[in-house]
Motif scaffolding. Sequence first.
Motif, PDB file in Angstrom:
ATOM      1  N   ILE A  93       0.932  -1.936  -0.620  1.00  0.00           N
ATOM      2  CA  ILE A  93       0.467  -0.366  -0.295  1.00  0.00           C
ATOM      3  C   ILE A  93       0.697   1.355  -0.188  1.00  0.00           C
ATOM      4  O   ILE A  93       0.426   1.970  -0.439  1.00  0.00           O
ATOM      5  CB  ILE A  93      -1.169   0.207   1.095  1.00  0.00           C
ATOM      6  CG1 ILE A  93      -0.602   0.130   2.651  1.00  0.00           C
ATOM      7  CG2 ILE A  93      -2.077  -1.180   1.362  1.00  0.00           C
ATOM      8  CD1 ILE A  93      -1.639   0.432   3.670  1.00  0.00           C
TER       9      ILE A  93
ATOM     10  N   ASP B 126       1.783   1.662  -3.526  1.00  0.00           N
ATOM     11  CA  ASP B 126       0.352   2.490  -4.244  1.00  0.00           C
ATOM     12  C   ASP B 126       0.659   3.910  -3.745  1.00  0.00           C
ATOM     13  O   ASP B 126       0.277   4.848  -5.182  1.00  0.00           O
ATOM     14  CB  ASP B 126      -0.300   1.382  -3.936  1.00  0.00           C
ATOM     15  CG  ASP B 126      -2.415   2.037  -4.296  1.00  0.00           C
ATOM     16  OD1 ASP B 126      -2.526   1.700  -5.677  1.00  0.00           O
ATOM     17  OD2 ASP B 126      -2.689   2.765  -3.862  1.00  0.00           O
TER      18      ASP B 126
ATOM     19  N   TYR C 212      -0.148   4.620  -7.802  1.00  0.00           N
ATOM     20  CA  TYR C 212      -1.474   5.052  -8.327  1.00  0.00           C
ATOM     21  C   TYR C 212      -2.710   5.976  -7.409  1.00  0.00           C
ATOM     22  O   TYR C 212      -3.526   5.494  -7.720  1.00  0.00           O
ATOM     23  CB  TYR C 212      -1.538   4.083  -8.920  1.00  0.00           C
ATOM     24  CG  TYR C 212      -0.900   3.604 -10.008  1.00  0.00           C
ATOM     25  CD1 TYR C 212      -0.220   3.935 -11.408  1.00  0.00           C
ATOM     26  CD2 TYR C 212       0.606   2.683 -10.204  1.00  0.00           C
ATOM     27  CE1 TYR C 212       0.349   4.107 -12.041  1.00  0.00           C
ATOM     28  CE2 TYR C 212       1.248   1.803 -10.810  1.00  0.00           C
ATOM     29  CZ  TYR C 212       0.917   2.803 -11.771  1.00  0.00           C
ATOM     30  OH  TYR C 212       2.041   1.987 -13.157  1.00  0.00           O
ATOM     31  N   MET C 213      -2.051   6.097  -6.197  1.00  0.00           N
ATOM     32  CA  MET C 213      -2.812   6.034  -5.289  1.00  0.00           C
ATOM     33  C   MET C 213      -3.854   7.497  -5.701  1.00  0.00           C
ATOM     34  O   MET C 213      -2.931   8.450  -5.785  1.00  0.00           O
ATOM     35  CB  MET C 213      -2.768   6.361  -4.056  1.00  0.00           C
ATOM     36  CG  MET C 213      -3.866   6.496  -2.684  1.00  0.00           C
ATOM     37  SD  MET C 213      -3.194   7.200  -0.785  1.00  0.00           S
ATOM     38  CE  MET C 213      -2.970   8.601  -1.473  1.00  0.00           C
ATOM     39  N   PRO C 214      -5.518   7.424  -5.591  1.00  0.00           N
ATOM     40  CA  PRO C 214      -6.069   8.822  -5.795  1.00  0.00           C
ATOM     41  C   PRO C 214      -5.943  10.159  -4.781  1.00  0.00           C
ATOM     42  O   PRO C 214      -5.576   9.455  -3.492  1.00  0.00           O
ATOM     43  CB  PRO C 214      -7.832   8.802  -6.372  1.00  0.00           C
ATOM     44  CG  PRO C 214      -7.664   7.539  -5.356  1.00  0.00           C
ATOM     45  CD  PRO C 214      -6.006   6.495  -4.977  1.00  0.00           C
ATOM     46  N   PRO C 215      -5.394  11.359  -5.025  1.00  0.00           N
ATOM     47  CA  PRO C 215      -4.703  11.748  -4.435  1.00  0.00           C
ATOM     48  C   PRO C 215      -5.820  12.491  -2.924  1.00  0.00           C
ATOM     49  O   PRO C 215      -5.230  12.313  -1.838  1.00  0.00           O
ATOM     50  CB  PRO C 215      -4.722  13.318  -4.920  1.00  0.00           C
ATOM     51  CG  PRO C 215      -5.492  13.333  -6.414  1.00  0.00           C
ATOM     52  CD  PRO C 215      -5.236  11.879  -6.745  1.00  0.00           C
TER      53      PRO C 215
ATOM     54  N   ALA D 217      -7.173  10.538  -1.654  1.00  0.00           N
ATOM     55  CA  ALA D 217      -6.896   9.229  -0.690  1.00  0.00           C
ATOM     56  C   ALA D 217      -6.131   9.356   0.712  1.00  0.00           C
ATOM     57  O   ALA D 217      -5.828   8.280   1.650  1.00  0.00           O
ATOM     58  CB  ALA D 217      -7.281   7.535  -1.483  1.00  0.00           C
TER      59      ALA D 217
END
Lengths: 499, 499
Positions: B26, B29, B33-36, B38
């Motif tokens: 995580i 991630d 690729y994690m959306p901001p 989040a």
Amino acid sequence: MANDAYSKLMDLYSEYSIMGQVDMVIGWDQNTYMPPGAAEMRGVQSSIIGAMRHRAITSRKVKDLLKEASREKELTEVQRSSLRWLRREHERKSAVPEKLVMEMARLEPVSIQAWIKARRENDFRQFLPILEKVFELRSKMAEHLGFAKTPYDALLEDFEPGMASGRADTILKGLRARLVPMVKRIVEEGGPVDDGPIRKGYSEKKQYEFGKQVLLDMGFDFNRGRMDTSAHPFTSGTYDDVRLTTRFDRKDLRPALFAFIHEGGHALYEQGLAKEFYGTPLGEAVSYGVHESQSRLWENQVGRSLPFWKHYAPFLRRTYPNMKSVRLEHLYRAFNMVRPSLIRVEADELTYNLHIMVRFEIEKGAMEGKVDLKDLPEVWDDCYERYLGITPPSVSQGCLQDIHWSMGLIGYFPTYSLGNLYAAQLMEAARRDLRDLDGSIEKGRFGTLLSWLRGNVHSKGRLYMAEDLMKRVTGKPLGEEAFISYMRTKFSDVYGLAL
Amino acid sequence: MANDAYSKLMDLYSEYSIMGQVDMVIGWDQNTYMPPGAAEMRGVQSSIIGAMRHRAITSRKVKDLLKEASREKELTEVQRSSLRWLRREHERKSAVPEKLVMEMARLEPVSIQAWIKARRENDFRQFLPILEKVFELRSKMAEHLGFAKTPYDALLEDFEPGMASGRADTILKGLRARLVPMVKRIVEEGGPVDDGPIRKGYSEKKQYEFGKQVLLDMGFDFNRGRMDTSAHPFTSGTYDDVRLTTRFDRKDLRPALFAFIHEGGHALYEQGLAKEFYGTPLGEAVSYGVHESQSRLWENQVGRSLPFWKHYAPFLRRTYPNMKSVRLEHLYRAFNMVRPSLIRVEADELTYNLHIMVRFEIEKGAMEGKVDLKDLPEVWDDCYERYLGITPPSVSQGCLQDIHWSMGLIGYFPTYSLGNLYAAQLMEAARRDLRDLDGSIEKGRFGTLLSWLRGNVHSKGRLYMAEDLMKRVTGKPLGEEAFISYMRTKFSDVYGLAL
């Protein structure tokens, strides 16, 4: 004191819930970017999370605190509902012996592999012993969970909490009785629909951009989510981290586009959960059926409607020059073509439910000892003949087409059809509450519909049980009427028949 | 009985270890690729994993089992080593009160934000109070952990287990004494190096393909790993799931290429850990210094060597037509240009260690009360003047350039230089053991070198402590000799000086 027990329970639940989110992140990764060689390691990681969550929710501490909290009289509605869910989770997870849980977990990858091989080799016999084992373990699980009338109820409860299968039976049989003749009439009298004009060449990049625009219009928040590609479209994650995937067919724009809209519906539900419920038992979707209602509502009731395409047809023509001359009515008919087919995931909105009926009857029958799994191919083909008027030429296109049973997902299928019914009933209520909904859709404005869904469904989380929620929002218990009426209107229109 | 305690401990450790792997997934991630939106949720998820791991390793059960296991006399070397690491982890994690751990965890995002702002605004004063707080909390942590001579040792132990700072001090001061005059001579007598021909235009796609080919040649297994882009290059993951990132500069092919090779070195270490140690205390890298030795060895000793470029120069010229006429010697000199500069991460192989020295002296001094953080900018500039002969024109390019201290990473910097020394000593031993290593590299064959590293370093995991491992492999304790000799040879060659 008891309120103290309540807040301690909520703290414990929050770890359980958040570890579930972590499991979703690594599950998403597994289906998108994980290197293939990491599969075994990922299996171990996921099972460790599962074991930790299982220990957390079934702990003695939770049991004692539940007892203590139950003595408290002055609980709010939110607190009562939270405790009800937490207790249910604790009791169901505690009821099944860890040994059985582990046996099921170990069988799953084996049975999935066996299913893949059997389907590829079109050979049901080699899969049968493992399928029997899957059903045997699920029967044991049902025995441990307990049930009033049929062991099937104990499994259905995992996916559609609060709905006994007797109730599902009544609703779905009522639905079937009205769908079968409708399909028959369309096949016999409806005349052909030409989908040639929407089966041309479409670059992935353009399909992606088109889909992304539709998602933006629907209200999907890319700051709190993202989209990727994967072998099978899915949505994963919750609240501020919701991720959907699609796949592309260069010769048909439907698979990617309707997956975008379908998964977008799931994603909007997750993004719309109420912040104050985050990490609590209420901060999750109320049932698989209601989740499916959100994807179906956007995919079908909105995405395959005439007003929707009134808005997007010009955009479609600009995006794909080879569609410049396709007329709106032609598009609308092509997107709503009814054709009994062999494969569930390719079925149209109307016949889809008959595919579900076949699976529901068979899995329920098998759990009740009325269907012998040895006869599965024959029973399957017989149902397809009776409901859809067609016979699969092979088990690969017949009873081996779905992954669900190999994964132990028994009791899952009905939620797809229940989702369609919830969707129709919700849309009927939305039309009642909102002025000129079609007018907004025609302008590509989905804000009022989304707000309505947010207020009535998404933000409620698990505050009410699914059917209770439905009654509160639509004024009626779940039934097939709204769906039938929607089908009748749409397909009378598409096929020029008085259905 | 005791062996039973041992296997119970290993079971418990395996959950602790595997949850650490999940945290890495995580974390990867989060940086890719994690959306901001989040970010906040991800912080909560990560802290829950941290809390669960902390509880697991510090539990009463582990304590009791350790006592029981210590009574067993007939343990194998692997078992003894495993217990030593597990006990160390248990004791260190138990020593620091949870309240302090949480206070540090809460301060971290705040101090990182404060550092970002202060650096952007070139204003040390606004960062000072938070920096003081960071050092204060780390001092408290050191007090709880305990130490023989200096509180700095308690922190260094996290990154370079078993190495007291006195030892690091001796080694690094010896290194400094020999590097400072060497740099001075090169600056004064070395004459200019022209890196113009390698600062042209390079498409990201081509840089990616070039780097990927080099990684494949090095032996990185893409079935058990992957590569992506991120703001700062890093490597994450272990065993069958190892992921590295790079970043691209369209005007300079060095940043991406050497990040590929550097991170590739880290990644090969992780992919080379022994399967039988998976999930045990031995199934991890032995120290940060040794980890860094693997990245440095590949990046510098291999990737900036003449044999390496004998092999890749033709490939480079084919890939980038605008480099068609660049001569091998020109390339080699350009990749090995020495120039005292302000920014650590842009420094060459030789001066890099002087950047580290500045940080090591300051953080150690601050922990011992000999450096007042209020004077940091002046102390910093003074060191740069003395060691590198240059003075930062601003705090942004001076003492505010690194993220480490804002993250509470005190005691981390020396591992960068120790890594260089380990690398040189290992490479010297590899040359001793392997026939015609340069000849293989010249043919782009790295298999013998990788096998040697696998056998001697990677597969050993934590079976031995870092210095013990070094003695076993190279026959000597860690020292600066091999590195100095390597630097002297290379830069005498590059600059035509007798250094």
